[in-house]
Design an enzyme around this catalytic site. Sequence first.
Site, short mmCIF file in Angstrom:
data_model
loop_
_atom_site.label_atom_id
_atom_site.label_comp_id
_atom_site.label_asym_id
_atom_site.label_seq_id
_atom_site.Cartn_x
_atom_site.Cartn_y
_atom_site.Cartn_z
N CYS A 1 0.85 -1.20 0.00
CA CYS A 1 0.00 0.00 0.00
C CYS A 1 0.89 1.25 0.00
O CYS A 1 0.57 2.23 -0.70
CB CYS A 1 -0.93 0.02 1.21
SG CYS A 1 -2.39 -1.05 1.05
N HIS B 1 -6.17 -2.49 -1.20
CA HIS B 1 -5.60 -3.51 -0.32
C HIS B 1 -6.51 -4.73 -0.26
O HIS B 1 -7.65 -4.65 0.20
CB HIS B 1 -5.38 -2.98 1.10
CG HIS B 1 -4.76 -4.02 1.99
ND1 HIS B 1 -3.40 -4.22 2.04
CD2 HIS B 1 -5.32 -4.95 2.82
CE1 HIS B 1 -3.14 -5.23 2.86
NE2 HIS B 1 -4.29 -5.69 3.36
N GLY C 1 4.73 -19.36 1.34
CA GLY C 1 5.80 -18.39 1.59
C GLY C 1 5.42 -16.96 1.28
O GLY C 1 6.29 -16.15 0.93
N THR D 1 5.13 -13.40 1.92
CA THR D 1 5.78 -12.53 2.90
C THR D 1 5.13 -11.16 2.99
O THR D 1 5.24 -10.50 4.01
CB THR D 1 7.28 -12.35 2.58
OG1 THR D 1 7.41 -11.82 1.25
CG2 THR D 1 8.02 -13.67 2.68
N HIS E 1 -0.54 -9.95 -4.73
CA HIS E 1 0.40 -9.60 -5.80
C HIS E 1 0.65 -10.79 -6.68
O HIS E 1 0.58 -11.95 -6.25
CB HIS E 1 1.72 -9.06 -5.23
CG HIS E 1 2.39 -9.95 -4.23
ND1 HIS E 1 2.01 -10.00 -2.91
CD2 HIS E 1 3.43 -10.82 -4.36
CE1 HIS E 1 2.77 -10.87 -2.27
NE2 HIS E 1 3.65 -11.39 -3.12
P1 5GP Z 1 5.87 -13.02 -1.66
O1 5GP Z 1 7.01 -13.79 -1.03
O2 5GP Z 1 4.99 -12.40 -0.61
O3 5GP Z 1 5.10 -13.80 -2.67
O4 5GP Z 1 6.54 -11.88 -2.49
C1 5GP Z 1 6.93 -10.67 -1.96
C2 5GP Z 1 7.97 -10.11 -2.89
O5 5GP Z 1 8.15 -8.74 -2.59
C3 5GP Z 1 9.35 -10.77 -2.76
O6 5GP Z 1 9.73 -11.34 -4.01
C4 5GP Z 1 10.27 -9.62 -2.34
O7 5GP Z 1 11.55 -9.68 -2.96
C5 5GP Z 1 9.49 -8.39 -2.80
N1 5GP Z 1 9.73 -7.19 -1.99
C6 5GP Z 1 9.77 -7.12 -0.63
N2 5GP Z 1 9.97 -5.85 -0.24
C7 5GP Z 1 10.08 -5.11 -1.38
C8 5GP Z 1 10.30 -3.71 -1.62
O8 5GP Z 1 10.43 -2.88 -0.71
N3 5GP Z 1 10.35 -3.31 -2.92
C9 5GP Z 1 10.21 -4.20 -3.96
N4 5GP Z 1 10.27 -3.68 -5.19
N5 5GP Z 1 9.99 -5.51 -3.76
C10 5GP Z 1 9.93 -5.97 -2.49
ZN ZN Z 2 -1.83 -3.25 1.21
#
Ligand code: 5GP
Ligand code: ZN
Length: 113
Positions: free
Chosen positions: A7, A46, A92, A94, A99
């Site tokens: 967000c 969100h 996983g 995070t 997204h």
């Molecule tokens: P998830 O693991 O939740 O599917 O993907 C989260 C993604 O967000 C990860 O691939 C991580 O590298 C990316 N990510 C985390 N923090 C940031 C950030 O501050 N900026 C960007 N551009 N990507 C982020």
């Molecule tokens: Zn959000």
Amino acid sequence: MSDCLFCKIAAGEIPSTKVYEDEKVLAFRDINPQAPVHILVIPKQHIESAAAITPENASAVSDCFLAIAKIAAQEHLDNGFRVISNVGEDAGQTVKHLHFHILAGVKMGERIV
Ligand code: 5GP
Ligand code: ZN
């Protein structure tokens, strides 16, 4: 969601390398790329994850996939790409904001669907 990272990125409060933006969707490069092309596509609204999609918010998903098709053309992902959305602990996830990862630019393994 005031404490949600994506967000804050959508609001421009945290910088990102923008790839695509429209009224409903933002796409930006992943900070820790897992492939030569690694783009994150998010609804500006969100929504916690794919598990939180309802009839009321489901248009956010088609908005994201319309954007994905445009990004694929814009970024010349002609050789193919993979779209992944992690949901919850076992997958996983995070960042608890829906997204879609676009991964491209390399021949990917045939496993994991
Ligand atoms: P998830 O693991 O939740 O599917 O993907 C989260 C993604 O967000 C990860 O691939 C991580 O590298 C990316 N990510 C985390 N923090 C940031 C950030 O501050 N900026 C960007 N551009 N990507 C982020
Ligand atoms: Zn959000």
